[in-house]
Design a protein around this motif. Structure first.
Motif, PDB file in Angstrom:
ATOM      1  N   VAL A  55     -47.003 -14.889 -42.564  1.00 45.79           N
ATOM      2  CA  VAL A  55     -47.436 -14.226 -43.645  1.00 45.79           C
ATOM      3  C   VAL A  55     -46.250 -13.386 -44.451  1.00 45.79           C
ATOM      4  O   VAL A  55     -46.208 -13.002 -45.402  1.00 45.79           O
ATOM      5  N   SER A  56     -44.943 -13.032 -43.409  1.00 44.34           N
ATOM      6  CA  SER A  56     -44.062 -12.278 -44.296  1.00 44.34           C
ATOM      7  C   SER A  56     -42.756 -12.982 -43.801  1.00 44.34           C
ATOM      8  O   SER A  56     -41.667 -12.173 -43.993  1.00 44.34           O
TER       9      SER A  56
ATOM     10  N   GLU B 114     -37.754   0.127 -41.842  1.00 46.28           N
ATOM     11  CA  GLU B 114     -38.948   0.638 -42.393  1.00 46.28           C
ATOM     12  C   GLU B 114     -40.103   0.082 -43.061  1.00 46.28           C
ATOM     13  O   GLU B 114     -41.204  -0.145 -43.115  1.00 46.28           O
ATOM     14  N   GLU B 115     -39.441  -0.823 -43.878  1.00 52.85           N
ATOM     15  CA  GLU B 115     -40.313  -1.754 -44.753  1.00 52.85           C
ATOM     16  C   GLU B 115     -39.438  -3.130 -45.212  1.00 52.85           C
ATOM     17  O   GLU B 115     -38.066  -2.726 -45.332  1.00 52.85           O
ATOM     18  N   TYR B 116     -39.818  -3.896 -45.756  1.00 52.27           N
ATOM     19  CA  TYR B 116     -38.993  -5.101 -46.364  1.00 52.27           C
ATOM     20  C   TYR B 116     -39.674  -5.503 -47.415  1.00 52.27           C
ATOM     21  O   TYR B 116     -40.916  -5.910 -47.365  1.00 52.27           O
ATOM     22  N   ASP B 117     -39.069  -5.568 -48.613  1.00 45.49           N
ATOM     23  CA  ASP B 117     -39.995  -6.040 -49.950  1.00 45.49           C
ATOM     24  C   ASP B 117     -41.175  -5.189 -49.985  1.00 45.49           C
ATOM     25  O   ASP B 117     -42.258  -5.754 -50.490  1.00 45.49           O
ATOM     26  N   GLY B 118     -41.209  -4.000 -49.701  1.00 42.53           N
ATOM     27  CA  GLY B 118     -42.462  -3.191 -49.715  1.00 42.53           C
ATOM     28  C   GLY B 118     -43.492  -3.360 -48.680  1.00 42.53           C
ATOM     29  O   GLY B 118     -44.443  -2.603 -48.775  1.00 42.53           O
ATOM     30  N   ASN B 119     -43.037  -4.195 -47.852  1.00 39.99           N
ATOM     31  CA  ASN B 119     -44.077  -4.562 -46.744  1.00 39.99           C
ATOM     32  C   ASN B 119     -43.649  -3.625 -45.290  1.00 39.99           C
ATOM     33  O   ASN B 119     -42.767  -4.137 -44.598  1.00 39.99           O
ATOM     34  N   PRO B 120     -44.551  -2.585 -44.907  1.00 38.24           N
ATOM     35  CA  PRO B 120     -44.088  -2.129 -43.604  1.00 38.24           C
ATOM     36  C   PRO B 120     -44.538  -3.020 -42.568  1.00 38.24           C
ATOM     37  O   PRO B 120     -44.271  -2.489 -41.315  1.00 38.24           O
ATOM     38  N   LEU B 121     -45.219  -4.093 -42.632  1.00 32.68           N
ATOM     39  CA  LEU B 121     -45.538  -4.970 -41.320  1.00 32.68           C
ATOM     40  C   LEU B 121     -44.854  -6.160 -41.692  1.00 32.68           C
ATOM     41  O   LEU B 121     -45.220  -7.126 -40.995  1.00 32.68           O
TER      42      LEU B 121
END
Length: 290
Positions: free
Chosen positions: A23-24, A134-141
């Protein structure tokens, strides 16, 4: 079924669990096909391992199939952690096959949150990337955050083969609980930590010449032989193992390497006994491999 993983679940010493989360992925998706490809390209492997004088089919490995993934990564990781916790509760060692690297978080949490969790756990990871965001493209997961999350549970991280990261990640990597071993030094590295480990193999730790079937390729990486030596050296201390980030964008090179490394882990771990042995002897033997 992973070839040779024919033990009954109740009697298994090792349990393969597929985790096709996808998903990421930030460049080339396809890790949802990873578990099936690893199984498929492992079909031709010989049963016998000359390093340990043992047969894979004799080592009580069971394939529990895949934990079907869905879009909510947080919920999925929680469910996957429960599945791996059950494996550990039954006295077996989980062999997690991804899927994107995010799934490693579930593996580490399962190992560290059980009643008899180790007092001192080192997260050992073969990876091209630091994954300390801490996040990538606003995604912390995101899969780019997994090592930072793992450090909420493990005492330290040793990242072998890392060769890229953001400025903030390199700053985080300079803190005492992180050790980065560059590709040029991995051939001489031996497990120099106390206690037990969780071992994670991101297949992009390999140079793309060896494993082009992955989402974010990085040149100047590790050879397959160097990765094999590390897996065999760390396995005697490991409470859990995963191999992740294999996709369907090559002719099977990445999946073949992943399958071989999974088997190398089982052979070395089983030869050492219960996963708490000193890895020194195994690392010395690994240096002698042809």
């Amino acid at each position: 079924m992973f070839p040779g993983a024919r033990a009954d679940r109740t009697a298994a010493r090792y349990v393969v669990v597929g985790a096709p989360l996808d998903v990421s992925t930030t460049f080339q998706p396809g890790t949802r096909f990873g578990p099936d490809r690893v199984r498929r390209f492992s079909r031709t492997f010989d049963d016998y391992d000359h390093h340990t004088d043992s047969r894979f089919t004799d080592l009580s490995v069971h394939d529990a199939g895949d934990v079907h993934a869905w879009d909510d990564a947080g919920d999925y990781l929680q469910f996957l952690r429960g599945t791996l916790t059950d494996v550990l509760a039954d006295g077996a060692t989980p062999l997690l096959v991804g899927g994107e690297h995010t799934v490693t978080r579930a593996g580490v949490e399962a190992v560290t949150e059980r009643d008899d969790s180790p007092d001192d756990l080192t997260f050992v990871c073969l990876d091209a990337h630091l994954d300390l965001r801490e996040e990538y493209d606003g995604n912390p997961l995101s899969h780019a955050t997994v090592t930072r999350h793992v450090l909420d549970h493990a005492d330290r991280a040793v990242i072998l083969g890392a060769r890229t990261g953001s400025e903030a990640e390199w700053e985080r990597a300079s803190e005492p609980d992180v050790t980065v071993v560059p590709p040029s030094e991995v051939a001489d590295w031996t497990p120099d930590f106390d206690g037990q480990a969780y071992l994670s193999v991101d297949i992009d730790g390999a140079d793309p010449a060896f494993a082009p079937g992955t989402g974010t390729m990085e040149p100047f990486g590790l050879t397959s032989r160097e990765m094999h030596r590390v897996v065999r050296a760390v396995a005697p201390r490991a409470l859990g193992f995963d191999v992740v980030e294999v996709n369907d964008r090559d002719d099977g090179q990445a999946a073949t390497l992943a399958g071989k490394l999974l088997r190398a882990f089982v052979f070395a771990h089983a030869a050492a006994g219960d996963g708490t042995a000193d890895a020194e002897d195994e690392s010395v033997d690994a240096e002698r491999e042809p």
